[in-house]
Design an enzyme around this catalytic site. Structure first.
Site, PDB file in Angstrom:
ATOM      1  N   LYS A  68       0.840  -1.210   0.000  1.00 44.95           N
ATOM      2  CA  LYS A  68       0.000   0.000   0.000  1.00 44.95           C
ATOM      3  C   LYS A  68       0.865   1.245   0.000  1.00 44.95           C
ATOM      4  O   LYS A  68       0.656   2.168  -0.790  1.00 44.95           O
ATOM      5  CB  LYS A  68      -0.893   0.001   1.251  1.00 44.95           C
ATOM      6  N   ASN A  69       1.837   1.257   0.910  1.00 45.05           N
ATOM      7  CA  ASN A  69       2.596   2.493   1.094  1.00 45.05           C
ATOM      8  C   ASN A  69       3.650   2.718   0.015  1.00 45.05           C
ATOM      9  O   ASN A  69       4.306   3.767  -0.002  1.00 45.05           O
ATOM     10  CB  ASN A  69       3.199   2.528   2.502  1.00 45.05           C
TER      11      ASN A  69
ATOM     12  N   ARG B  65      -4.888   9.990   4.288  1.00 41.55           N
ATOM     13  CA  ARG B  65      -3.697  10.753   4.637  1.00 41.55           C
ATOM     14  C   ARG B  65      -2.782  10.908   3.410  1.00 41.55           C
ATOM     15  O   ARG B  65      -2.114  11.917   3.235  1.00 41.55           O
ATOM     16  CB  ARG B  65      -2.970   9.990   5.750  1.00 41.55           C
TER      17      ARG B  65
ATOM     18  N   CYS C 198      -6.086   7.410   8.926  1.00 38.82           N
ATOM     19  CA  CYS C 198      -6.289   6.695  10.185  1.00 38.82           C
ATOM     20  C   CYS C 198      -6.054   7.610  11.383  1.00 38.82           C
ATOM     21  O   CYS C 198      -5.097   8.387  11.399  1.00 38.82           O
ATOM     22  CB  CYS C 198      -5.345   5.497  10.257  1.00 38.82           C
TER      23      CYS C 198
ATOM     24  N   ARG D 177      -0.205  13.289  13.855  1.00 39.69           N
ATOM     25  CA  ARG D 177       0.271  13.205  12.484  1.00 39.69           C
ATOM     26  C   ARG D 177       0.405  14.584  11.823  1.00 39.69           C
ATOM     27  O   ARG D 177      -0.294  14.915  10.863  1.00 39.69           O
ATOM     28  CB  ARG D 177      -0.644  12.299  11.645  1.00 39.69           C
TER      29      ARG D 177
ATOM     30  N   ASP E  16       3.779   0.003  11.807  1.00 40.77           N
ATOM     31  CA  ASP E  16       2.588  -0.555  11.160  1.00 40.77           C
ATOM     32  C   ASP E  16       2.392  -2.044  11.454  1.00 40.77           C
ATOM     33  O   ASP E  16       1.379  -2.627  11.068  1.00 40.77           O
ATOM     34  CB  ASP E  16       2.639  -0.328   9.639  1.00 40.77           C
TER      35      ASP E  16
HETATM   36  N1  EPU Z   1       7.587  11.121  13.421  1.00 35.50           N
HETATM   37  C1  EPU Z   1       8.483  11.741  14.258  1.00 35.50           C
HETATM   38  N2  EPU Z   1       9.827  11.471  14.107  1.00 35.50           N
HETATM   39  C2  EPU Z   1      10.270  10.596  13.162  1.00 35.50           C
HETATM   40  C3  EPU Z   1       9.346   9.959  12.308  1.00 35.50           C
HETATM   41  C4  EPU Z   1       8.009  10.254  12.466  1.00 35.50           C
HETATM   42  O1  EPU Z   1       8.087  12.518  15.092  1.00 35.50           O
HETATM   43  O2  EPU Z   1      11.482  10.389  13.071  1.00 35.50           O
HETATM   44  C5  EPU Z   1       6.177  11.405  13.586  1.00 35.50           C
HETATM   45  C6  EPU Z   1       5.641  12.271  12.483  1.00 35.50           C
HETATM   46  O3  EPU Z   1       5.535  13.605  12.864  1.00 35.50           O
HETATM   47  C7  EPU Z   1       4.275  11.712  12.215  1.00 35.50           C
HETATM   48  C8  EPU Z   1       4.389  10.314  12.674  1.00 35.50           C
HETATM   49  O4  EPU Z   1       5.497  10.190  13.485  1.00 35.50           O
HETATM   50  O5  EPU Z   1       3.314  12.314  12.990  1.00 35.50           O
HETATM   51  C9  EPU Z   1       4.430   9.390  11.501  1.00 35.50           C
HETATM   52  O6  EPU Z   1       5.545   9.627  10.712  1.00 35.50           O
HETATM   53  P1  EPU Z   1       5.477   9.874   9.172  1.00 35.50           P
HETATM   54  O7  EPU Z   1       5.300  11.313   8.858  1.00 35.50           O
HETATM   55  O8  EPU Z   1       6.649   9.141   8.616  1.00 35.50           O
HETATM   56  O9  EPU Z   1       4.151   9.143   8.745  1.00 35.50           O
HETATM   57  P2  EPU Z   1       3.509   9.208   7.364  1.00 35.50           P
HETATM   58  O10 EPU Z   1       4.543   9.528   6.351  1.00 35.50           O
HETATM   59  O11 EPU Z   1       2.323  10.074   7.439  1.00 35.50           O
HETATM   60  C10 EPU Z   1       3.791   6.699   6.637  1.00 35.50           C
HETATM   61  C11 EPU Z   1       2.850   5.564   6.349  1.00 35.50           C
HETATM   62  C12 EPU Z   1       2.169   5.147   7.647  1.00 35.50           C
HETATM   63  C13 EPU Z   1       3.227   4.735   8.642  1.00 35.50           C
HETATM   64  C14 EPU Z   1       4.285   5.852   8.832  1.00 35.50           C
HETATM   65  C15 EPU Z   1       5.455   5.448   9.686  1.00 35.50           C
HETATM   66  C16 EPU Z   1       2.240   6.014   4.053  1.00 35.50           C
HETATM   67  C17 EPU Z   1       1.183   6.428   3.087  1.00 35.50           C
HETATM   68  N3  EPU Z   1       1.886   6.004   5.351  1.00 35.50           N
HETATM   69  O12 EPU Z   1       2.978   7.725   7.158  1.00 35.50           O
HETATM   70  O13 EPU Z   1       1.359   4.043   7.319  1.00 35.50           O
HETATM   71  O14 EPU Z   1       2.647   4.452   9.889  1.00 35.50           O
HETATM   72  O15 EPU Z   1       4.793   6.279   7.557  1.00 35.50           O
HETATM   73  O16 EPU Z   1       6.149   4.392   9.086  1.00 35.50           O
HETATM   74  O17 EPU Z   1       3.342   5.691   3.661  1.00 35.50           O
HETATM   75  C18 EPU Z   1      -0.350   2.463   7.693  1.00 35.50           C
HETATM   76  O18 EPU Z   1       0.002   1.901   6.639  1.00 35.50           O
HETATM   77  O19 EPU Z   1      -1.168   1.936   8.505  1.00 35.50           O
HETATM   78  C19 EPU Z   1       0.192   3.779   8.009  1.00 35.50           C
HETATM   79  C20 EPU Z   1      -0.372   4.574   8.904  1.00 35.50           C
END
Ligand code: EPU
Length: 433
Positions: free
Chosen positions: A22-23, A93, A117, A122, A309
């Site tokens: 998915k991601n 998202r 989610c 986030r 995840d």
């Molecule tokens: N964060 C930190 N420090 C870090 C990394 C992340 O504070 O070093 C915080 C971020 O601010 C954010 C949260 O942790 O609030 C998540 O981080 P990130 O921004 O990387 O999340 P994302 O890019 O929005 C993707 C995946 C998520 C997965 C996260 C973490 C996609 C479309 N989504 O989200 O996937 O949980 O990375 O690996 O790629 C899922 O598949 O269920 C899902 C939620």
């Protein structure tokens, strides 16, 4: 609303083919906008989030053609607006992934605050800092009570050094896609290096982008004038692989998983630490319980450490493991809430604070009726229900279908007793998740 009715007690045995990630699929669909020539994406999972993003792409005029369940052809040709519809954007998202490609290619964007989610705050600030670093302006506006972000980069983006405060997956992806067509050199540090980030970079390189450092925490991108459409295979889903590995172990069965990704190291390491026998041979993984499941200590982190995840699925497994397990989920403040529901099924759970929990096992689980708050907690309930005594009802299972391709077919194919029930006219259905 969709409800899953799961009858526990059957060890799962057989073979499951793992789908595309998915991601990885979502950013690849966004990246296809970077060219007017068509990109053909294969091994795309047939899941709700993919269809939701496709609908957004269609709504801005992009060329989107679904060839079959797992092949999509997408290009930026025909894009006639950069205004993302509020309700469509709120559905997931990953709509934030349009920020980089649309700004760099078309010079402007109006993006609703993304949905997705409900697992924590986030924030999206990291994305904006990265794009501002490349010369874009981004303003927050409120229209009729709705939050939007207005991005402008009419004169084009310019390469820069980007220090990213959080190793964010999607912010890294946005920055790489934007930098691919920016003028000059961009460095991103620390860049996320999850398998899906690597897969996106590989797609961009075959489109003509110049990227160094792929798979490391420092990416260097030399901007080019244009990119071409390509054929690109979405990497298999390491989270789906880990989920079915847990299904084999928790039910005391044995599963052979095919089409698995090459790099599963942090996941296999933790499975083995819990006494699971997991043997990988190329793209095939065989998983079964060893003599007994053992409690472990699990801290989520960015790749190549253990992925958040998969944390709830491992939490479910810990209820069946001997002794004490400890989970530290620092990334998301709501992603341990599922343990409260596991406790109603009979799990021995002590929540130390929203980010840390202790689980003692093994404990027999009783069937329960549970609302699924998000995709990964929802699948953890399915896993727990597979070993619980009786029939569990898992409400809002549509959230689980956001990320798991052919879940029911795959599970029933290996002996699980799980049924999908459509509940119509539920007042709760109107809530946005
Ligand atoms: N964060 C930190 N420090 C870090 C990394 C992340 O504070 O070093 C915080 C971020 O601010 C954010 C949260 O942790 O609030 C998540 O981080 P990130 O921004 O990387 O999340 P994302 O890019 O929005 C993707 C995946 C998520 C997965 C996260 C973490 C996609 C479309 N989504 O989200 O996937 O949980 O990375 O690996 O790629 C899922 O598949 O269920 C899902 C939620």
């Amino acid at each position: 609303m969709i409800r899953f009715d799961v009858t526990g007690g059957t060890p799962l045995r057989g073979t499951i083919a793992i789908s595309g990630s998915k991601n990885a699929a979502l950013p690849a669909m966004a990246a296809a906008l970077l060219s007017d020539s068509v990109s053909r994406l294969t091994n795309v999972p047939d899941i709700r989030d993919v269809h939701a993003l496709a609908e957004i792409l269609r709504s801005i005029g992009a060329h989107v053609h679904q060839v079959d369940d797992h092949i999509w052809e997408i290009s930026g040709q025909g894009v006639n607006t950069t205004d993302i519809d509020y309700l469509l954007g709120r559905r997931l998202r990953a709509s934030i992934l349009l920020l980089g490609p649309v700004l760099t290619r078309f010079g402007s964007i109006r993006l609703p605050h993304p949905g997705g989610c409900v697992i924590g705050k986030r924030p999206v600030g990291t994305h904006f800092e990265a794009l501002r670093g490349l010369g874009a302006t981004i303003e927050h506006t409120k229209e009729e009570g709705n939050d939007y972000y207005l991005g402008q980069a009419e004169a084009g983006l310019a390469g820069a050094h980007l220090y990213i405060d959080e190793v964010s997956v999607t912010a890294t992806e946005n920055a790489v896609m934007a930098a691919a067509l920016a003028e000059g050199t961009t460095t991103i540090r620390p860049a996320a290096m999850e398998p899906h980030v690597v897969n996106l970079c590989e797609m961009l390189v075959s489109m003509g982008a110049k990227i160094n450092g792929i798979g490391s925490h420092t990416l260097t991108i030399e901007g080019v004038e244009n990119l071409q459409g390509v054929e690109h295979r979405i990497v298999s889903d390491e989270i789906e692989t880990g989920t079915y590995a847990v299904a084999a172990a928790i039910t005391n069965g044995e599963l052979t998983l095919t089409n698995v990704p090459t790099d599963l190291e942090p996941i296999l390491f933790k499975l083995r630490a819990m006494g699971v026998i997991a043997e990988q041979n190329g793209d095939t993984l065989t998983v079964r319980r060893g003599e007994e499941l053992k409690g472990t200590r699990l801290q989520v982190d960015t790749w190549p450490r253990f992925p958040t995840d998969l944390q709830p699925q491992f939490g479910a497994l810990m209820t069946q493991a001997k002794g004490k397990s400890f989970v530290h989920e620092w990334m998301y403040e709501n992603r341990l809430k599922y343990t409260e529901s596991l406790a109603t099924m009979g799990a021995d759970v002590t929540m130390l604070n929203p980010h840390q929990v202790v689980i003692y096992g093994p404990t027999p689980l009783e069937a329960a009726t549970i609302d699924s708050p998000d995709l990964r907690s929802g699948i953890a309930f399915v896993l727990a229900a597979l070993v619980a005594d009786g029939v569990s009802h898992i409400n809002y299972a549509e959230l689980i279908l956001r990320g798991y391709d052919s879940l029911l077919e795959k599970l029933t194919g290996v002996g699980a007793k799980i049924e999908q029930v459509e509940i119509v006219d539920s007042p709760a259905e109107a809530t946005t998740k």
